[in-house]
Design an enzyme around this catalytic site. Structure first.
Site, PDB file in Angstrom:
ATOM      1  N   ASP A  20       0.844  -1.183   0.000  1.00 49.77           N
ATOM      2  CA  ASP A  20       0.000   0.000   0.000  1.00 49.77           C
ATOM      3  C   ASP A  20       0.886   1.241   0.000  1.00 49.77           C
ATOM      4  OD1 ASP A  20      -2.762   0.228  -0.070  1.00 49.77           O
ATOM      5  OD2 ASP A  20      -2.921   0.812   2.020  1.00 49.77           O
ATOM      6  N   PHE A  66       7.869   1.848  -0.699  1.00 53.10           N
ATOM      7  CA  PHE A  66       8.830   2.088   0.388  1.00 53.10           C
ATOM      8  C   PHE A  66       9.513   3.457   0.300  1.00 53.10           C
ATOM      9  CE2 PHE A  66       8.720  -2.617   0.228  1.00 53.10           C
ATOM     10  CZ  PHE A  66       8.334  -2.867   1.530  1.00 53.10           C
ATOM     11  N   HIS A 105       9.217  -8.939   6.455  1.00 57.50           N
ATOM     12  CA  HIS A 105       8.997  -7.541   6.084  1.00 57.50           C
ATOM     13  C   HIS A 105       9.939  -6.638   6.881  1.00 57.50           C
ATOM     14  CE1 HIS A 105       6.783  -3.752   5.446  1.00 57.50           C
ATOM     15  NE2 HIS A 105       6.273  -4.367   4.387  1.00 57.50           N
ATOM     16  N   TYR A 121       2.219   4.865   1.326  1.00 50.63           N
ATOM     17  CA  TYR A 121       2.136   5.550   2.615  1.00 50.63           C
ATOM     18  C   TYR A 121       0.921   6.472   2.595  1.00 50.63           C
ATOM     19  CZ  TYR A 121       7.038   4.116   3.261  1.00 50.63           C
ATOM     20  OH  TYR A 121       8.207   3.407   3.393  1.00 50.63           O
TER      21      TYR A 121
END
Length: 239
Positions: free
Chosen positions: A83, A96, A205, A85
């Site tokens: 997703d 990221f 993760h 931010y």
């Protein structure tokens, strides 16, 4: 470069609105069939209404930045996020990654820390990963948009079908691509990848919850990726 027009007729205000998105022309022939499908037209309507009625991220012109900065023919590494931010000014269309001058989110901090120890590189000032994208790293979120402060708000609206088709396309038409699958969500994408043609590196993760439990640090994915690229005569990534 070509323009992709995400358009709807806004019945409430009786106006015709278009969201113009830059997408590198190299992707057009591979993705056009997706743009023409009914689900993508429905997705377009949903996204345009969301951006009209709410604050959403990334900015409209940045939604397809992963494709704009990384032409199809240059793709040699794929990193899959979930997703964008959802905080103010963070998302810039690359998974990221954050815009210049934005405080690094925890997952990005842990990515940079792993690079520090793996490659002995200094921690960078900027969290903008555009520099990776321009070296052939496709930074692909499964969902390309989100409503402000509501994680996952644009999931299951069609984005996942589109981005799965992107992964399938890379798997089918390219070879020797390194796929970095971090965390349970990304690992589920492994079944879309032909492992007789490509490489998959998996680990936990980089979020603090996973990293602090020992599932992230020490994975050495960045040096391993460069070793695989070298083996196939490709330029390494300056992480």
């Amino acid at each position: 470069m070509s323009k992709l027009y995400l358009c709807i007729f806004h019945k409430n205000y009786d106006i015709f609105a278009c969201m113009k998105v830059n997408i590198h022309k190299s992707w057009q022939s591979y993705l056009q069939q997706e743009f023409d499908k009914a689900y993508f037209k429905d997705l377009t309507t949903f996204v345009r209404l969301e951006y009209t009625q709410f604050t959403c991220y990334p900015p409209g012109k940045s939604i397809f930045n992963a494709f704009e900065y990384c032409p199809f023919e240059d793709v040699k590494v794929v990193i899959i996020g979930q997703d964008p931010y959802h905080g103010i000014g963070q998302a810039n269309g690359l998974c990221f990654s954050v815009a210049d001058g934005i405080v690094h989110p925890p997952s990005l901090k842990n990515i940079f820390k792993e690079i520090e120890t793996d490659l002995n590189k200094p921690y960078p000032k900027s969290g903008n990963l555009e520099r990776w994208a321009k070296q052939g790293v496709l930074l692909l979120n499964a969902t390309l948009t989100v409503r402000a402060h509501q994680a996952g708000s644009h999931q299951n609206k069609g984005w996942e079908q589109f981005t799965d088709s992107v992964i399938n396309c890379i798997s089918k038409y390219k070879k020797d691509v390194v796929f970095l699958l971090w965390g349970g969500f990304a690992k589920k994408k492994a079944n879309l990848i032909d492992t007789t043609k490509h490489y998959i590196l998996q680990c936990g993760h980089p979020s603090p919850l996973s990293a602090n439990r020992g599932f992230w640090f020490g994975n050495k994915h960045f040096s391993k990726t460069n070793s695989l690229l070298e083996t196939n005569g490709l330029a390494t990534v300056d992480w």
